[in-house]
Design a protein around this motif. Structure first.
Motif, PDB file in Angstrom:
ATOM      1  N   GLU A   1       1.747  -7.280  -1.736  1.00  0.00           N
ATOM      2  CA  GLU A   1       1.998  -5.951  -2.294  1.00  0.00           C
ATOM      3  C   GLU A   1       2.538  -5.004  -1.227  1.00  0.00           C
ATOM      4  OE1 GLU A   1      -0.808  -2.896  -4.853  1.00  0.00           O
ATOM      5  OE2 GLU A   1      -1.688  -4.055  -3.221  1.00  0.00           O
TER       6      GLU A   1
ATOM      7  N   SER B   1       5.011  -2.382 -10.278  1.00  0.00           N
ATOM      8  CA  SER B   1       3.550  -2.380 -10.406  1.00  0.00           C
ATOM      9  C   SER B   1       2.862  -2.173  -9.065  1.00  0.00           C
ATOM     10  CB  SER B   1       3.072  -3.692 -11.031  1.00  0.00           C
ATOM     11  OG  SER B   1       3.078  -4.749 -10.093  1.00  0.00           O
TER      12      SER B   1
ATOM     13  N   ALA C   1       0.923  -7.132 -11.491  1.00  0.00           N
ATOM     14  CA  ALA C   1      -0.328  -6.380 -11.331  1.00  0.00           C
ATOM     15  C   ALA C   1      -1.531  -7.317 -11.396  1.00  0.00           C
ATOM     16  CB  ALA C   1      -0.429  -5.293 -12.395  1.00  0.00           C
TER      17      ALA C   1
ATOM     18  N   LYS D   1      -5.358  -6.395  -9.766  1.00  0.00           N
ATOM     19  CA  LYS D   1      -5.567  -5.045 -10.287  1.00  0.00           C
ATOM     20  C   LYS D   1      -6.092  -5.091 -11.716  1.00  0.00           C
ATOM     21  CE  LYS D   1      -1.898  -3.176  -7.369  1.00  0.00           C
ATOM     22  NZ  LYS D   1      -0.584  -2.506  -7.326  1.00  0.00           N
TER      23      LYS D   1
END
Length: 696
Positions: free
Chosen positions: A250, A593, A624, A629
């Motif tokens: 990420e 995302s 995600a 998440k």
């Protein structure tokens, strides 16, 4: 490669001692016997000003870059205030800590270390956490990092470390990264770096935001009270929102999507009125207990475990105003570890002693001369009155004919004060002039092992993956092997796990004995959870969306402090299934995302069908999920999750609210659903989720 280069590469360290060709010298050609230890009065004594090699080495390093900072070049800043919980006059004469009624204005600058001003926010790096207190007794700067230890023990090694971590000099590659040969060559040959490298390879090196990042003073300082009694002190900043991080995949993607991710988060939070807050805590050690530990309090590569000395909360820091001009304030602010006020003093930590020299020297070059303290962001609120004159960028208009002390022509002014003055702590210093590291500084692995033992399973997995990623970027196999050989002194399983991922021989177990202690405070698994303030939530919508469900999700989360955005294929508005319009905040084709903490998909058959046919919408949801998440679906929204490839997700709407691995589904956006969605977001991530096979 020439014969000379080949010889140099294969020459061991002893081959470069004095007397050999190419020996290390000063700029005047004087050969140097030791460049790892500054000259001190005794092994644990203060660094001596007469150490010309240290001063030359540090001065040359400080002046290598203009005009940006050599390190900590990329930063973000804000104004705010500090307020104690109680008076600490029994410990320190510092007025700003004298009572809960004293409110001190501050300027805080956060920063990365290795990159240039043009680098990205989310690189794997240490973060600076520097606080300037504008106190009634003068400016006090607490210049720290988001990690409680440092790479080296003696400041004379700082130029070597930074040269190693910076882009390699022959091609200026890579920018803002530690994943390259020179850094790992250096740390593999410097065991004292091991503890800090464990922190750097942990999730602490990729914070979710500055608002969710700890800060530390790193060094052991002294509180000194009005009677002259000293107490050793270590400083801790604890974020109100908890300590949370990104995941590495990420973090890398954010660098392309929004390289200003952390800067923007801080700025926008303050603009929204969601003022970031930290608690200042201290670890206090009476002077008579200085030698009660199995490490040296003067060693900046060590922590005091909180189980040994608890952190005492003493006040809060709140940031409530953004700068008016980035250059004038954030760029020109000048921090200096030697900016202290009565009641706070130094120890003989050799790294701290070096910083006290280096910071001032750096500002003289970077900010154009000795008057940089007159720049508005650096000006103290305390009265300034001295005989220092002229120079570049002099803003004061001095009156009178005298500029010396003592004088009679100027009425003896400025005169020496007899109260409220800064008095250095009285300490007996004796010892031979010597370049030598104290024996108490020689344990480089116990606390690295303590850190490893303290991590949750998912943190350990991330740690091994980080070592593999970084060392996998090293071109020289010998550098990889060297790093693994050092790691085996921390933990054999760790070294084997790293070796298996980078193509080097796993080391044999040396049978190194070491403590199995852990410190729960070192794990982010034990931080604060549940506060949604500033959490970013994406709600994916299209024409035909269940507008009531979308607005119910938004309103409920906004009431809890979250920032909720409706994302559609394009900007503007989408029609709801009952014939209304729902304004769109952004097109999901312009974001990702990775910029959000959670994702929700409301119902509406037409809306979900459109989203399910869009590869970017499906990727948004699955990415995600991949990053652990919270993901939510209302009604038919479940079909998008199923179609995106979320594991074991049924396409039919559920009959009741249900949660599996951080994914919550419900037939409608009722109170039970929104409360469960909020609870899951507050957990930050869902580490038990199996994502290895998820292709996002």
């Amino acid at each position: 490669m020439s014969d000379h280069e080949d010889d140099a590469k294969n020459r061991d360290l002893e081959g470069a001692r004095v007397g050999s060709e190419g020996a290390l010298t000063t700029e005047t050609g004087v050969r140097v016997e030791d460049t790892d230890n500054s000259l001190k009065a005794g092994e644990r004594g203060p660094t001596l000003l007469e150490d010309f090699h240290f001063r030359e080495k540090m001065t040359h390093f400080d002046h290598e870059r203009i005009p940006e900072r050599v390190v900590h070049a990329r930063g973000a800043g804000a104004y705010g205030y500090f307020q104690p919980y109680e008076g600490l006059s029994d410990l320190t004469a510092a007025h700003f800590l004298s009572g809960s009624d004293v409110v001190t204005p501050v300027f805080v600058r956060f920063s990365t270390v290795a990159g240039s001003r043009g680098s990205a926010d989310t690189v794997r790096d240490v973060r600076g956490f520097a606080v300037k207190f504008y106190t009634e007794q003068g400016n006090y700067d607490l210049v720290g990092n988001n990690m409680p230890v440092f790479f080296i023990q003696d400041g004379i090694k700082f130029p070597d470390f930074v040269h190693a971590v910076k882009p390699e000099p022959h091609n200026e590659i890579p920018q803002a990264q530690s994943a390259h040969d020179t850094l790992w060559d250096f740390v593999g040959l410097q065991p004292e770096t091991t503890h800090m490298m464990m922190w750097l390879m942990s999730d602490r090196a990729i914070p979710r935001s500055y608002r969710t990042m700890q800060g530390f003073g790193v060094h052991t300082f002294r509180f000194v009270n009005a009677e002259g009694r000293g107490t050793f002190v270590k400083f801790h900043w604890k974020p109100k929102l908890g300590t949370h991080s990104l995941v590495w995949d990420e973090a890398q993607r954010i660098q392309g999507k929004d390289p200003d991710y952390n800067r923007r988060d801080l700025w926008e939070a303050i603009e929204r009125g969601q003022f970031p807050e930290w608690e200042l805590g201290v670890q206090l050690v009476p002077e008579e207990n200085e030698h009660d530990f199995d490490f040296d309090l003067l060693d900046a590569t060590k922590i005091i475990p909180e189980e040994r000395v608890p952190v005492r909360p003493i006040g809060k820091l709140v940031l409530n105003r953004n700068p008016d001009n980035f250059f004038a304030e954030t760029e020109q602010v000048a921090f200096h570890t030697a900016n202290v006020v009565p009641g706070i003093d130094f120890t003989n930590d050799p790294l701290l002693q070096a910083r006290n020299f280096s910071y001032l020297d750096t500002q003289l070059l970077r900010l154009g001369g000795s008057n940089f303290q007159q720049i508005p962001v650096n000006r103290p609120v305390a009265e300034v009155n001295n005989n220092q004159r002229d120079g570049f960028a002099q803003h004061r208009v001095h009156r009178g004919k005298t500029s010396y002390f003592p004088n009679s022509l100027g009425g003896g002014c400025p005169a020496l004060a007899d109260e409220g003055v800064y008095r250095h702590y009285t300490e007996k210093v004796e010892g031979d002039k010597i370049r030598k590291r104290a024996e108490s500084f020689q344990d480089h692995y116990s606390q690295a092992r303590l850190f490893l033992n303290s991590l949750a399973d998912w943190e350990r997995e991330h740690l091994v993956a980080a070592f593999r990623f970084e060392l996998g970027k090293c071109e020289e196999l010998s550098v990889r092997q060297q790093a693994v050989a050092n790691l085996v002194n921390v933990d054999h399983a760790l070294a084997v796990g790293v070796a298996e991922g980078i193509g080097v021989e796993p080391p044999e177990d040396p049978g190194t004995s070491g403590h199995t202690d852990s410190s729960p405070a070192l794990s982010q698994a034990n931080t604060a959870f549940g506060d949604l303030t500033g959490r970013q939530v994406a709600v994916l919508v299209a024409h035909g969306v269940d507008g009531e469900a979308a607005e119910a999700v938004r309103d409920s989360l906004v009431d809890r402090g979250a920032v909720v955005e409706f994302l559609a294929r394009s900007d503007g508005a989408v029609g709801t299934r009952d014939g209304g319009d729902l304004p769109v905040d952004r097109a999901y084709t312009t974001v990702s995302s990775v910029l959000y903490d959670a994702v929700a998909v409301p119902g509406g058959a037409d809306s979900v069908a459109s989203l399910s046919e869009d590869g970017e919408a499906r990727h948004f949801v699955l990415e995600a999920y991949k990053h652990n998440k919270t993901v939510a679906a209302v009604g038919q929204g479940t079909a998008l999750l199923s179609g995106a490839g979320v594991p074991e997700m049924l396409s039919e709407p559920p009959l009741d609210t249900e949660t599996v691995d951080g994914v919550v589904r419900a037939p409608g956006a009722d109170q039970r659903f929104v409360e469960e969605f909020a609870r899951l977001i507050g957990l930050h991530r869902h580490w038990d989720r199996a994502t290895a096979a998820v292709s996002a």
